[in-house]
Scaffold this active site. Structure first.
Site, PDB file in Angstrom:
ATOM      1  N   CYS A 137       1.017  -1.039   0.394  1.00  0.00           N
ATOM      2  CA  CYS A 137      -0.056  -0.149   0.037  1.00  0.00           C
ATOM      3  C   CYS A 137       0.778   1.118   0.083  1.00  0.00           C
ATOM      4  O   CYS A 137       2.322   0.837   0.165  1.00  0.00           O
ATOM      5  CB  CYS A 137      -1.238   0.026   1.079  1.00  0.00           C
ATOM      6  N   ARG A 186      -4.516   1.816   0.062  1.00  0.00           N
ATOM      7  CA  ARG A 186      -4.458  -0.324  -0.964  1.00  0.00           C
ATOM      8  C   ARG A 186      -4.627  -0.653  -1.683  1.00  0.00           C
ATOM      9  O   ARG A 186      -5.434  -0.997  -2.830  1.00  0.00           O
ATOM     10  CB  ARG A 186      -5.885  -0.341   0.134  1.00  0.00           C
ATOM     11  N   LEU A 187      -3.677  -1.850  -1.738  1.00  0.00           N
ATOM     12  CA  LEU A 187      -2.905  -3.376  -2.206  1.00  0.00           C
ATOM     13  C   LEU A 187      -3.744  -3.901  -2.229  1.00  0.00           C
ATOM     14  O   LEU A 187      -2.988  -4.722  -1.533  1.00  0.00           O
ATOM     15  CB  LEU A 187      -1.903  -3.272  -3.785  1.00  0.00           C
ATOM     16  N   ALA A 188      -5.018  -4.769  -1.981  1.00  0.00           N
ATOM     17  CA  ALA A 188      -5.295  -5.560  -1.245  1.00  0.00           C
ATOM     18  C   ALA A 188      -4.798  -7.197  -1.685  1.00  0.00           C
ATOM     19  O   ALA A 188      -4.914  -7.386  -3.263  1.00  0.00           O
ATOM     20  CB  ALA A 188      -6.709  -6.362  -1.025  1.00  0.00           C
ATOM     21  N   GLY A 224       2.717  -2.898   3.074  1.00  0.00           N
ATOM     22  CA  GLY A 224       4.079  -4.259   3.994  1.00  0.00           C
ATOM     23  C   GLY A 224       3.408  -5.305   3.811  1.00  0.00           C
ATOM     24  O   GLY A 224       1.507  -5.539   3.945  1.00  0.00           O
ATOM     25  N   GLU A 225       4.083  -6.353   4.406  1.00  0.00           N
ATOM     26  CA  GLU A 225       3.929  -7.658   4.856  1.00  0.00           C
ATOM     27  C   GLU A 225       4.247  -8.339   6.435  1.00  0.00           C
ATOM     28  O   GLU A 225       5.748  -7.983   6.379  1.00  0.00           O
ATOM     29  CB  GLU A 225       3.454  -8.842   3.551  1.00  0.00           C
TER      30      GLU A 225
END
Length: 608
Positions: free
Chosen positions: A2, A50-52, A78-79
């Site tokens: 994101c 957001r990039l879901a 991030g993740e």
């Protein structure tokens, strides 16, 4: 993955400035094309694009700890790969969850541990937490700096963002460049902290920043240490394979299509093989991971070796894909497309910087655009050279003996576009001072031999400086296409283990990346395992060189560009026959073209 942005200020009511946070957030739409949101409080405003990727329905941001009268607000990018284990631990401590997203795990982890939350997270991340009770803003960046995080002072506080362009949408922050900024950009030393932009700084990798009524406080929560593990060679090989495998497995999780970047080198091939094995375990023996390579339509006929490239990648990538059993594709780019002004402008806008690597940036941007048509997440072999000693400077007597940053020797100290000497920037002195400071930051063990000490310096410089600009490049160009790229070789446990490994083990077979090659036995074809290091490909077509020379001449028609560039030292590259233009001189032309695009887009105030 994101984009995050926002600010906190103790001098004005953020609730009256909704258009500002909305404008800042809108600049990050390419990073988060799926959704966007803002949160406004009295002292803080947070925005999110957001990039879901995980929990597509539940991970909406900014996220609050409760729906009514929230006390904690999070904007996160991030993740976090250990979010399942953390969720279980936090539930055991009495926390309740509304979603299955890793975002909420970070929020609840902050509620439990405060700023010590960073010590509990494994992954790539940059996030901001506004604590309404404590009236405190916390900014945190992952250990290796995979995810970017910038900040600048505003009246009564600070603003932050994933990219500088979002900061410039704030009325108190203007794009301004001074002599220090030009030194940072064109010295190629890759400091973290200061940027090309006056007043805009990065949060350090492995660092955090706290703003409260007492002011701003920064600290590092992680850095490389001079530990030693004491494992013998066989144990080290097993441990490396286990660590790379663990990182690959944990980073395969997503609720969207995942692929691998497969160049045909040892780094990406070993990684792709591990990913493919894990996918078959999860989904059955017929499962095949997608893999992608990049090539140019002229490579078969036009390829010529240079200081960075020893061979054509495509045959090796194709062989590796067949060996592993991937659904492999080669994205073939027309060299003429790399000259397209719109493509080049998009790259410069994504970077927010005049410094890049020309056609290699444009081709990477176009590659990511093609991949995004089919996948939302890609895994990359980035950082294996830094972790396992893959670069020529680890093995070059000249580089080991040089009293400077080793990458400056690749094309000479003038690999960047030469700047106008009338600017009197003293870049040589700046490089010397920075090099001494960089060496002073290297941790050492008692009893090291001079050779061991020097190799530790090379490792540290590569991991803490050279890698940073590669991670920036990959983040900015992938996120400009709405693609998340994960980098398992940046797993901090793997990095710590390799840094604690004696150099004699890292190079036990007399070559680069000895441990990774041994750990990858059986995972890749022998031709790939024993292939020399090859850098990202570049086009060799004379038409590209000719077109680049024309673009550079157009760039130099600008008074502002001529004021910054040393025309006398660019002229030889402009006058060279296109088929004889060497890569290092071509790079100077690439950068003068990028400089013109950067100046035209940002229109910065130049305070020189």
């Amino acid at each position: 993955m994101c984009g995050i942005t926002g600010w906190a200020s103790f001098h004005r009511d953020a609730r009256t400035q909704a258009p500002v946070i909305e404008a800042m957030t809108a600049t990050l739409t390419p990073r988060g094309p799926d959704a966007g949101g803002v949160w406004l409080g009295e002292r803080a405003a947070l925005g999110h694009r957001r990039l879901a990727v995980i929990d597509l329905a539940g991970g909406v941001q900014p996220m609050t700890d409760r729906r009514d009268r929230p006390t904690l607000v999070l904007s996160y990018s991030g993740e976090v790969y250990n979010h399942h284990a953390l969720r279980a631990e936090l539930r055991g401590r009495g926390h309740h969850f509304r979603t299955r997203s890793d975002t909420e795990v970070v929020l609840r982890a902050y509620a439990e541990w405060g700023e010590a939350v960073a010590d509990h997270l494994e992954g790539m991340f940059a996030f901001a937490v506004w604590d309404e009770r404590a009236q405190r803003l916390l900014l945190v960046r992952d250990r290796l700096g995979v995810k970017p995080l910038f900040w600048a002072a505003v009246d009564g506080g600070l603003a932050f963002a994933s990219e500088p362009k979002a900061l410039f949408a704030h009325p108190e922050i203007r794009p301004r460049v001074d002599a220090d900024g030009l030194r940072e950009a064109y010295s190629l030393l890759f400091n973290t902290g200061p940027t090309v932009w006056s007043g805009v700084r990065e949060v350090e990798p492995g660092g955090l920043l706290v703003l409260d009524r007492d002011g701003i406080r920064e600290r590092r929560y992680w850095q490389l240490e001079a530990d030693v593990h004491g494992d013998d060679r066989d144990t080290a090989v097993e441990r490396v394979r286990a660590l790379v495998g663990s990182a690959a497995r944990s980073q395969l999780e997503a609720d969207v299509p995942v692929c691998s970047l497969l160049s045909g080198g040892i780094d990406s091939t070993v990684l792709t093989a591990l990913l493919a094995d894990e996918l078959r375990l999860r989904e059955g023996p017929a499962a095949r991971i997608r893999s992608y390579a990049v090539d140019y339509s002229d490579q078969v006929e036009q390829f010529t070796g240079d200081v960075l490239r020893t061979g054509h990648d495509t045959p090796y990538a194709t062989e590796a894909g067949a060996f592993i059993g991937t659904d492999h594709s080669t994205v073939v780019l027309d060299p003429h497309a790399l000259l397209d002004p719109e493509h080049r402008k998009a790259v410069v806008v994504a970077r927010d910087s005049p410094i890049g690597v020309g056609d290699m940036d444009t081709s990477l941007y176009l590659l990511f655009g093609e991949i995004r048509k089919h996948s939302t997440v890609a895994l990359s072999g980035e950082a294996a050279d830094e972790v396992f000693g893959g670069y020529p400077w680890f093995h070059s007597p000249k580089a080991l003996a040089a009293d400077t940053f080793p990458w400056l020797l690749v094309n000479g100290d003038d690999a960047a576009m030469p700047l106008n000497p009338e600017l009197d920037l003293n870049i040589g002195e700046f490089r010397q001072d920075t090099y001494r400071s960089a060496l002073a930051a290297v941790p050492h063990r008692d009893g090291e031999t001079p050779a061991e000490r020097r190799q530790r310096e090379m490792q540290h410089l590569s991991l803490t400086r050279w890698l940073r600009q590669l991670l920036h490049r990959k983040d900015r160009l992938s996120m400009a296409q709405g693609l998340e790229v994960r980098v398992p070789y940046c797993d901090h446990r793997l990095v710590e283990y390799a840094f604690a490994t004696p150099w004699a083990q890292l190079s036990f077979d007399g070559r680069e990346k000895s441990l990774l090659r041994a750990a990858g036995a059986g995972l890749a074809p022998d031709s790939v395992l024993h292939r020399p290091k090859n850098h990202y490909p570049a086009t060799h077509h004379p038409d590209y060189n000719r077109g680049l020379q024309d673009l550079a001449r157009d760039a130099l028609s600008s008074d502002q560009v001529r004021a910054l560039a040393d025309e006398s030292r660019l002229k030889p590259a402009l006058d060279t026959p296109p088929d004889l233009l060497v890569w290092g001189h071509r790079l100077r032309l690439e950068r003068v073209v990028d400089l013109a695009l950067w100046l035209d887009h940002h229109r910065p105030e130049l305070a020189l």
